[in-house]
Design a protein around this motif. Structure first.
Motif, PDB file in Angstrom:
ATOM      1  N   GLU A 193       6.023   3.991 -17.360  1.00 10.92           N
ATOM      2  CA  GLU A 193       4.910   4.935 -17.320  1.00 10.92           C
ATOM      3  C   GLU A 193       4.276   4.873 -15.946  1.00 10.92           C
ATOM      4  OE1 GLU A 193       0.615   5.713 -19.585  1.00 10.92           O
ATOM      5  OE2 GLU A 193       2.124   4.425 -20.501  1.00 10.92           O
ATOM      6  N   ASP A 194       3.912   6.051 -15.408  1.00  8.57           N
ATOM      7  CA  ASP A 194       3.229   6.074 -14.114  1.00  8.57           C
ATOM      8  C   ASP A 194       1.717   6.200 -14.338  1.00  8.57           C
ATOM      9  OD1 ASP A 194       2.512   8.789 -14.463  1.00  8.57           O
ATOM     10  OD2 ASP A 194       4.212   9.519 -13.308  1.00  8.57           O
ATOM     11  N   PRO A 195       0.905   6.062 -13.280  1.00 12.98           N
ATOM     12  CA  PRO A 195      -0.559   6.110 -13.451  1.00 12.98           C
ATOM     13  C   PRO A 195      -1.080   7.442 -13.984  1.00 12.98           C
ATOM     14  CG  PRO A 195      -0.004   5.126 -11.364  1.00 12.98           C
ATOM     15  CD  PRO A 195       1.264   5.689 -11.917  1.00 12.98           C
ATOM     16  N   ASN A 196      -0.286   8.511 -13.852  1.00 14.44           N
ATOM     17  CA  ASN A 196      -0.702   9.807 -14.392  1.00 14.44           C
ATOM     18  C   ASN A 196      -0.356   9.949 -15.876  1.00 14.44           C
ATOM     19  OD1 ASN A 196      -1.670  10.700 -11.878  1.00 14.44           O
ATOM     20  ND2 ASN A 196       0.408  11.211 -11.253  1.00 14.44           N
ATOM     21  N   GLU A 238       0.857  -1.185   0.000  1.00 15.09           N
ATOM     22  CA  GLU A 238       0.000   0.000   0.000  1.00 15.09           C
ATOM     23  C   GLU A 238       0.888   1.228   0.000  1.00 15.09           C
ATOM     24  OE1 GLU A 238      -3.225   2.025   2.964  1.00 15.09           O
ATOM     25  OE2 GLU A 238      -3.184  -0.154   2.827  1.00 15.09           O
ATOM     26  N   LYS A 239       0.843   1.980  -1.091  1.00 15.78           N
ATOM     27  CA  LYS A 239       1.662   3.189  -1.186  1.00 15.78           C
ATOM     28  C   LYS A 239       0.995   4.172  -2.125  1.00 15.78           C
ATOM     29  CE  LYS A 239       4.820   1.956  -4.871  1.00 15.78           C
ATOM     30  NZ  LYS A 239       6.194   1.952  -5.249  1.00 15.78           N
ATOM     31  N   LYS A 240       1.628   5.332  -2.284  1.00 15.26           N
ATOM     32  CA  LYS A 240       1.036   6.384  -3.089  1.00 15.26           C
ATOM     33  C   LYS A 240       0.941   5.953  -4.543  1.00 15.26           C
ATOM     34  CE  LYS A 240       2.700  10.015  -0.059  1.00 15.26           C
ATOM     35  NZ  LYS A 240       3.578  11.175   0.090  1.00 15.26           N
ATOM     36  N   GLU A 241      -0.185   6.246  -5.149  1.00 13.08           N
ATOM     37  CA  GLU A 241      -0.453   5.827  -6.520  1.00 13.08           C
ATOM     38  C   GLU A 241       0.573   6.383  -7.497  1.00 13.08           C
ATOM     39  OE1 GLU A 241      -2.656   3.782  -9.429  1.00 13.08           O
ATOM     40  OE2 GLU A 241      -2.730   3.700  -7.244  1.00 13.08           O
ATOM     41  N   ARG A 242       1.087   7.590  -7.265  1.00 12.55           N
ATOM     42  CA  ARG A 242       2.008   8.202  -8.216  1.00 12.55           C
ATOM     43  C   ARG A 242       3.309   7.428  -8.337  1.00 12.55           C
ATOM     44  NH1 ARG A 242       5.869  11.005  -5.403  1.00 12.55           N
ATOM     45  NH2 ARG A 242       5.386  11.455  -3.238  1.00 12.55           N
ATOM     46  N   GLU A 243       3.616   6.586  -7.368  1.00  8.16           N
ATOM     47  CA  GLU A 243       4.874   5.849  -7.392  1.00  8.16           C
ATOM     48  C   GLU A 243       4.755   4.497  -8.092  1.00  8.16           C
ATOM     49  OE1 GLU A 243       6.025   5.556  -3.350  1.00  8.16           O
ATOM     50  OE2 GLU A 243       6.336   7.688  -3.120  1.00  8.16           O
ATOM     51  N   GLN A 244       3.574   4.145  -8.550  1.00  8.33           N
ATOM     52  CA  GLN A 244       3.345   2.833  -9.152  1.00  8.33           C
ATOM     53  C   GLN A 244       3.710   2.853 -10.642  1.00  8.33           C
ATOM     54  OE1 GLN A 244       2.241   0.008  -7.754  1.00  8.33           O
ATOM     55  NE2 GLN A 244       1.804   0.731  -5.713  1.00  8.33           N
ATOM     56  N   THR A 245       4.997   2.824 -10.957  1.00  3.73           N
ATOM     57  CA  THR A 245       5.404   2.820 -12.354  1.00  3.73           C
ATOM     58  C   THR A 245       5.394   1.400 -12.913  1.00  3.73           C
ATOM     59  OG1 THR A 245       7.731   2.686 -11.744  1.00  3.73           O
ATOM     60  CG2 THR A 245       6.823   4.885 -12.103  1.00  3.73           C
ATOM     61  N   LYS A 246       5.129   1.319 -14.207  1.00  2.00           N
ATOM     62  CA  LYS A 246       5.098   0.045 -14.919  1.00  2.00           C
ATOM     63  C   LYS A 246       5.960   0.193 -16.167  1.00  2.00           C
ATOM     64  CE  LYS A 246       0.368  -0.690 -13.390  1.00  2.00           C
ATOM     65  NZ  LYS A 246      -1.024  -0.886 -13.766  1.00  2.00           N
ATOM     66  N   GLY A 247       6.646  -0.887 -16.535  1.00  2.00           N
ATOM     67  CA  GLY A 247       7.460  -0.752 -17.726  1.00  2.00           C
ATOM     68  C   GLY A 247       8.322  -1.953 -18.030  1.00  2.00           C
ATOM     69  N   LEU A 248       9.339  -1.702 -18.846  1.00  2.00           N
ATOM     70  CA  LEU A 248      10.228  -2.742 -19.344  1.00  2.00           C
ATOM     71  C   LEU A 248      11.644  -2.181 -19.397  1.00  2.00           C
ATOM     72  CD1 LEU A 248      10.097  -5.638 -20.765  1.00  2.00           C
ATOM     73  CD2 LEU A 248      10.224  -4.321 -22.897  1.00  2.00           C
ATOM     74  N   THR A 249      12.625  -3.009 -19.016  1.00  2.00           N
ATOM     75  CA  THR A 249      14.018  -2.606 -19.106  1.00  2.00           C
ATOM     76  C   THR A 249      14.844  -3.775 -19.626  1.00  2.00           C
ATOM     77  OG1 THR A 249      15.893  -1.662 -17.900  1.00  2.00           O
ATOM     78  CG2 THR A 249      14.494  -3.195 -16.690  1.00  2.00           C
ATOM     79  N   THR A 264       5.281  14.224 -20.443  1.00  2.00           N
ATOM     80  CA  THR A 264       4.106  14.333 -19.578  1.00  2.00           C
ATOM     81  C   THR A 264       2.875  13.879 -20.341  1.00  2.00           C
ATOM     82  OG1 THR A 264       3.606  16.604 -20.225  1.00  2.00           O
ATOM     83  CG2 THR A 264       5.148  16.303 -18.387  1.00  2.00           C
ATOM     84  N   LYS A 265       1.766  13.726 -19.637  1.00  2.00           N
ATOM     85  CA  LYS A 265       0.525  13.276 -20.295  1.00  2.00           C
ATOM     86  C   LYS A 265       0.014  14.309 -21.292  1.00  2.00           C
ATOM     87  CE  LYS A 265      -2.465  14.738 -16.484  1.00  2.00           C
ATOM     88  NZ  LYS A 265      -3.444  14.261 -15.499  1.00  2.00           N
ATOM     89  N   THR A 266       0.486  15.563 -21.213  1.00  2.00           N
ATOM     90  CA  THR A 266       0.107  16.597 -22.188  1.00  2.00           C
ATOM     91  C   THR A 266       1.093  16.644 -23.359  1.00  2.00           C
ATOM     92  OG1 THR A 266       1.335  18.291 -20.974  1.00  2.00           O
ATOM     93  CG2 THR A 266      -0.993  17.997 -20.410  1.00  2.00           C
ATOM     94  N   ASN A 267       1.974  15.639 -23.446  1.00  2.00           N
ATOM     95  CA  ASN A 267       2.980  15.520 -24.509  1.00  2.00           C
ATOM     96  C   ASN A 267       4.070  16.587 -24.460  1.00  2.00           C
ATOM     97  OD1 ASN A 267       2.152  13.114 -25.706  1.00  2.00           O
ATOM     98  ND2 ASN A 267       0.584  14.181 -26.885  1.00  2.00           N
ATOM     99  N   SER A 268       4.243  17.227 -23.312  1.00  2.00           N
ATOM    100  CA  SER A 268       5.392  18.105 -23.118  1.00  2.00           C
ATOM    101  C   SER A 268       6.610  17.208 -22.870  1.00  2.00           C
ATOM    102  CB  SER A 268       5.142  19.016 -21.913  1.00  2.00           C
ATOM    103  OG  SER A 268       6.308  19.687 -21.551  1.00  2.00           O
TER     104      SER A 268
END
Length: 195
Positions: A64-67, A32-43, A99-103
């Motif tokens: 990618e993070d949940p945001n 159980e932790k803050k949602e913003r830290e839940q990154t998913k990906g591949l390396t 960012t999610k706004t493509n910046s």
């Protein structure tokens, strides 16, 4: 920190001449932790020995993070045997944050470290780091860290480093690159025990 764990699956294939690994990760849903830290990906990382003294490699990461903020990293690595018991390693990389706004922001970095064998179990270490957080801005950070690494007994490592950091920016004075603050000095001491 205590919540930086991640759940993942890794495949590693090693031979005398090369190593290759790939890992998929899915955050830490079991913690159980803050949602913003839940990154998913591949390396992935691949290293190849050109000869007994030189090993080169490449690594890639995409997450990618949940945001919906995305990070893509790529790096070239090189490791060199120098003399008897000494080494030099280097890594050059690029980071693209979107960012999610493509910046998009592109950063680059360099890391170099030597291990110079002074006597049995005692090494002189020098670490050099360079980081430019945004290639569109002329702001850079340089770090130099000389130190000693000592293995007095099996399973015991002592390490001491003097770390100097300096930031530069050409935006501060007449478009000439000048320091934007005084040097930052830190002393770092570590004790590592393996059992």
């Amino acid at each position: 920190h205590q919540y930086s764990a991640s759940t993942g699956v890794m495949l590693h294939w090693g031979q005398k001449e090369f190593d290759w690994g790939v890992q998929a990760f899915n955050g830490a849903g079991h913690i159980e932790k803050k949602e913003r830290e839940q990154t998913k990906g591949l390396t992935t990382k691949f290293e190849y020995s050109i000869n007994k003294e030189v090993r080169v490699g490449v690594s890639l990461l995409s997450e990618e993070d949940p945001n919906q903020n995305k990070k893509n990293m790529k790096a070239l690595t090189a490791k060199f045997k120098v003399g008897n018991g000494s080494s030099l390693m280097a890594e050059f990389g690029e980071i693209i944050n979107t960012t999610k706004t493509n910046s998009q922001t592109t950063s680059n970095y360099m890391f170099m470290q030597n291990h110079l064998n002074l006597t049995r179990g005692l090494y002189f270490i020098t670490t050099f780091e360079y980081f430019q957080s945004d290639l569109d801005k002329d702001s850079e950070i340089y770090v130099v860290s000389p130190g000693l690494q000592y293995f007095p007994w099996q399973r015991v490592e002592l390490r001491a480093e003097l770390r100097n950091e300096r930031k530069f920016s050409s935006e501060t004075v007449n478009n000439n690159q000048t320091p934007i603050d005084n040097d930052t000095w830190d002393f770092i001491g570590q004790v590592h025990l393996w059992f």
